[in-house]
Design a protein around this motif. Sequence first.
Motif, mmCIF file in Angstrom:
data_model
loop_
_atom_site.group_PDB
_atom_site.id
_atom_site.type_symbol
_atom_site.label_atom_id
_atom_site.label_comp_id
_atom_site.label_asym_id
_atom_site.label_seq_id
_atom_site.Cartn_x
_atom_site.Cartn_y
_atom_site.Cartn_z
ATOM 1 N N GLU A 113 0.822 -1.205 0.000
ATOM 2 C CA GLU A 113 0.000 0.000 0.000
ATOM 3 C C GLU A 113 0.862 1.264 0.000
ATOM 4 O OE1 GLU A 113 -3.149 0.140 2.796
ATOM 5 O OE2 GLU A 113 -4.203 -1.503 1.795
ATOM 6 N N ILE A 114 0.234 2.343 -0.430
ATOM 7 C CA ILE A 114 0.931 3.632 -0.518
ATOM 8 C C ILE A 114 1.176 4.198 0.887
ATOM 9 C CG2 ILE A 114 0.546 6.074 -1.146
ATOM 10 C CD1 ILE A 114 1.054 4.576 -3.612
ATOM 11 N N THR A 115 2.375 4.688 1.124
ATOM 12 C CA THR A 115 2.641 5.426 2.356
ATOM 13 C C THR A 115 2.760 6.891 1.966
ATOM 14 O OG1 THR A 115 3.986 3.533 2.983
ATOM 15 C CG2 THR A 115 4.127 5.492 4.399
ATOM 16 N N GLU A 116 1.869 7.677 2.512
ATOM 17 C CA GLU A 116 1.868 9.092 2.109
ATOM 18 C C GLU A 116 3.002 9.854 2.760
ATOM 19 O OE1 GLU A 116 -1.766 11.228 2.540
ATOM 20 O OE2 GLU A 116 -2.895 9.737 1.410
ATOM 21 N N SER A 117 3.765 10.544 1.935
ATOM 22 C CA SER A 117 4.793 11.447 2.469
ATOM 23 C C SER A 117 5.026 12.520 1.414
ATOM 24 C CB SER A 117 6.090 10.685 2.746
ATOM 25 O OG SER A 117 6.599 10.189 1.524
ATOM 26 N N GLY A 118 5.738 13.543 1.744
ATOM 27 C CA GLY A 118 6.112 14.606 0.806
ATOM 28 C C GLY A 118 4.968 15.072 -0.065
ATOM 29 N N GLY A 119 5.074 14.760 -1.382
ATOM 30 C CA GLY A 119 4.135 15.269 -2.373
ATOM 31 C C GLY A 119 2.693 14.860 -2.123
ATOM 32 N N LEU A 120 2.485 13.556 -1.832
ATOM 33 C CA LEU A 120 1.106 13.076 -1.628
ATOM 34 C C LEU A 120 0.483 13.690 -0.374
ATOM 35 C CD1 LEU A 120 1.254 9.312 -2.618
ATOM 36 C CD2 LEU A 120 -0.164 11.067 -3.659
ATOM 37 N N LYS A 121 1.327 13.843 0.652
ATOM 38 C CA LYS A 121 0.845 14.421 1.904
ATOM 39 C C LYS A 121 0.398 15.864 1.659
ATOM 40 C CE LYS A 121 2.480 13.809 6.595
ATOM 41 N NZ LYS A 121 3.667 13.533 7.388
ATOM 42 N N SER A 122 1.232 16.596 0.925
ATOM 43 C CA SER A 122 0.884 18.003 0.698
ATOM 44 C C SER A 122 -0.288 18.115 -0.280
ATOM 45 C CB SER A 122 2.124 18.773 0.251
ATOM 46 O OG SER A 122 2.047 19.189 -1.049
ATOM 47 N N LEU A 123 -0.409 17.136 -1.210
ATOM 48 C CA LEU A 123 -1.573 17.113 -2.106
ATOM 49 C C LEU A 123 -2.847 16.901 -1.286
ATOM 50 C CD1 LEU A 123 -2.819 17.007 -4.993
ATOM 51 C CD2 LEU A 123 -2.492 14.539 -4.907
ATOM 52 N N ARG A 124 -2.805 15.951 -0.359
ATOM 53 C CA ARG A 124 -3.987 15.689 0.474
ATOM 54 C C ARG A 124 -4.373 16.949 1.245
ATOM 55 N NH1 ARG A 124 -6.827 11.615 2.438
ATOM 56 N NH2 ARG A 124 -5.455 9.961 1.706
ATOM 57 N N ARG A 125 -3.348 17.638 1.777
ATOM 58 C CA ARG A 125 -3.616 18.857 2.552
ATOM 59 C C ARG A 125 -4.340 19.901 1.692
ATOM 60 N NH1 ARG A 125 1.195 18.848 5.362
ATOM 61 N NH2 ARG A 125 2.205 20.025 3.702
ATOM 62 N N SER A 126 -3.797 20.128 0.483
ATOM 63 C CA SER A 126 -4.417 21.181 -0.332
ATOM 64 C C SER A 126 -5.793 20.753 -0.844
ATOM 65 C CB SER A 126 -3.501 21.630 -1.475
ATOM 66 O OG SER A 126 -3.107 20.536 -2.230
ATOM 67 N N LEU A 127 -5.984 19.452 -1.101
ATOM 68 C CA LEU A 127 -7.297 18.975 -1.538
ATOM 69 C C LEU A 127 -8.319 19.148 -0.411
ATOM 70 C CD1 LEU A 127 -6.361 15.662 -3.414
ATOM 71 C CD2 LEU A 127 -7.398 17.658 -4.455
ATOM 72 N N GLU A 128 -7.940 18.674 0.780
ATOM 73 C CA GLU A 128 -8.891 18.709 1.892
ATOM 74 C C GLU A 128 -9.212 20.136 2.331
ATOM 75 O OE1 GLU A 128 -8.111 14.226 3.590
ATOM 76 O OE2 GLU A 128 -7.341 15.893 4.765
ATOM 77 N N ALA A 129 -8.234 21.033 2.156
ATOM 78 C CA ALA A 129 -8.476 22.442 2.512
ATOM 79 C C ALA A 129 -9.568 23.034 1.645
ATOM 80 C CB ALA A 129 -7.187 23.243 2.356
ATOM 81 N N GLN A 130 -9.795 22.449 0.480
ATOM 82 C CA GLN A 130 -10.820 22.994 -0.413
ATOM 83 C C GLN A 130 -12.017 22.045 -0.546
ATOM 84 O OE1 GLN A 130 -9.930 25.690 -3.309
ATOM 85 N NE2 GLN A 130 -7.712 25.451 -3.199
ATOM 86 N N GLY A 131 -12.167 21.183 0.424
ATOM 87 C CA GLY A 131 -13.342 20.318 0.477
ATOM 88 C C GLY A 131 -13.280 19.123 -0.463
ATOM 89 N N ALA A 132 -12.109 18.826 -1.006
ATOM 90 C CA ALA A 132 -11.964 17.670 -1.898
ATOM 91 C C ALA A 132 -11.438 16.472 -1.103
ATOM 92 C CB ALA A 132 -11.028 18.008 -3.043
ATOM 93 N N LYS A 133 -11.503 15.276 -1.723
ATOM 94 C CA LYS A 133 -11.071 14.058 -1.013
ATOM 95 C C LYS A 133 -10.053 13.303 -1.849
ATOM 96 C CE LYS A 133 -15.819 13.557 0.542
ATOM 97 N NZ LYS A 133 -17.025 12.844 0.171
#
Lengths: 207, 333
Positions: free
Chosen positions: B293-313
């Motif tokens: 499975e994927i372990t989120e770090s760096g790019g994916l972590k920051s992608l999740r942050r910016s997505l969730e900040a705008q109500g995306a999943k």
Amino acid sequence: MINVLIVEDSKITRDSIERQISDLPGFHIITSIENAANAEIVCMKGNIDLILMDICTADDESGLNAAKRIKQHYPAVKIIMMTSMPEHSFIQKAVECGCESFWYKEYGNEDLIEVCRRTLNGESVFPDMTPVLKIGNCSSDQFTKRELEVIRELVKGHKYSEISENLQIKYDTVKFHVRNIMEKTGYANTLQLVADVVEKRLILPKY
Amino acid sequence: MNHKTVITKSVREAIDFYPGGLCFSELSGIPILVNQQMNTLIETLTGHTVLDAVTAWNELQAVSTKNGCIRLDKPWLKTEYFHDDENTLVFAFPDDHIWQFRKQLIADNGIIQIEAAEITQLYHISEELYNNNIRLKQMQKRQEKLLDDIVQINRDRELLRTKMRIHDDLGYCLVASKKALTSDEITDEVYSELLSGWEEAICGMTNVPKQNRDASPEAELQKVAALVGCQIIFIGEQPKEKNALLLMYSAIREALTNAVRHAGANRLTVDIQREKQWYHVQISSNGRPADGEITESGGLKSLRRSLEAQGAKLSYLYQNGVVLVIDLPAQED
């Protein structure tokens, strides 16, 4: 041959930089792009030696963020940050991102080609200071580091209580700094101050 | 006069001196004590003094305008400085004074108290504060908009400056050419000066962009993907909302970087489905399947942050490799 990537969203500036670089013997432009977030992908090709990176790029993507990521994966790539914005924190942020050099498009007397040559020879070329702007009755270099942090918070529209929390200082200390800033600038309220620093681009909180 | 009479009279006098209105009654409404101010106010509003407190209160509740008095129901009365419930009524009187009436039960709920307080100053200050707060909120919105636009404004200013310079250069060339053409003789010196002037003006003109952007976000992404030997295939209609579109491109960038760097992919497929209030986007590649499975770090972590900040999943599917799944909020049609 030095392979160059240009990241610049203003067509006039990009054309001008492309002309200057392509006239230089031994330099080759791999590509020019408008959005800094795409720069890391170009670097995956593995043949980029030098990036001329604008800070405020298309779709509000920050060249500083892109530079930080590129330096993590491709530390050998040399990056010259470029901007026409007098934002006071940009030079420091560029240093923290690991960029080799910094060039003001409008303010300095330094020639871009000269900065490129010196950077490729292993030098770090940074302006001595950010451009000094007139903010109300005072100049931007008269603000302390903490005062600039408080102004940045005000620009973001934060209340005193939020500033106190964000900067980890007492509420009364926030009021003390704001009072000093008002005395220096001569402005009657924080709204005038915020309008002026934003208009003059001393603070751009998005980048 | 006995002692008890003296005390009763004194109490009566004292509450008559009280500047506000006071009324105490039994639960049935029979008045125990009503001061002069309350009687005057109630008389203006209902046409009679307090005969029964419960009836008087019910009559007050029914008043919207009477004898020049107006019942007030302004938004600033709903702020923290006022009571805002069914037991509070506010009236403006013809003398421009504003009174707040409040009914409550006291003495272990055995007695009804109706109190009238003059709140003219508080009312007007609250109105001013309320309006100032609205103005401040509007200014804050304008400030946020200015911050959003400042870089673009600056860019437009630079463009305008360049256009003005070219306008000046062309104007100068036209005047100089007219002067040369109307003179008897054009010397070589004047001719070469004119020529270089026109060359410079035309050169400057060709460098002025008609629009700010050369490439669309998609075109530029395709260009850089091609540079690293990868093709991006879009299936379905792309979001029309700028925010959703830019978030989707951020996710594609991240997926592209990982697919090329770690899985040696040369094709990325972006499948977009519109589902009522969401864009459902699946990004897959033809690269080597990931181990585990994927372990989120760096790019994916920051992608999740910016997505969730705008109500995306953000989520993942594991089917012939990792599929990046993003759900972006869409505006209703």
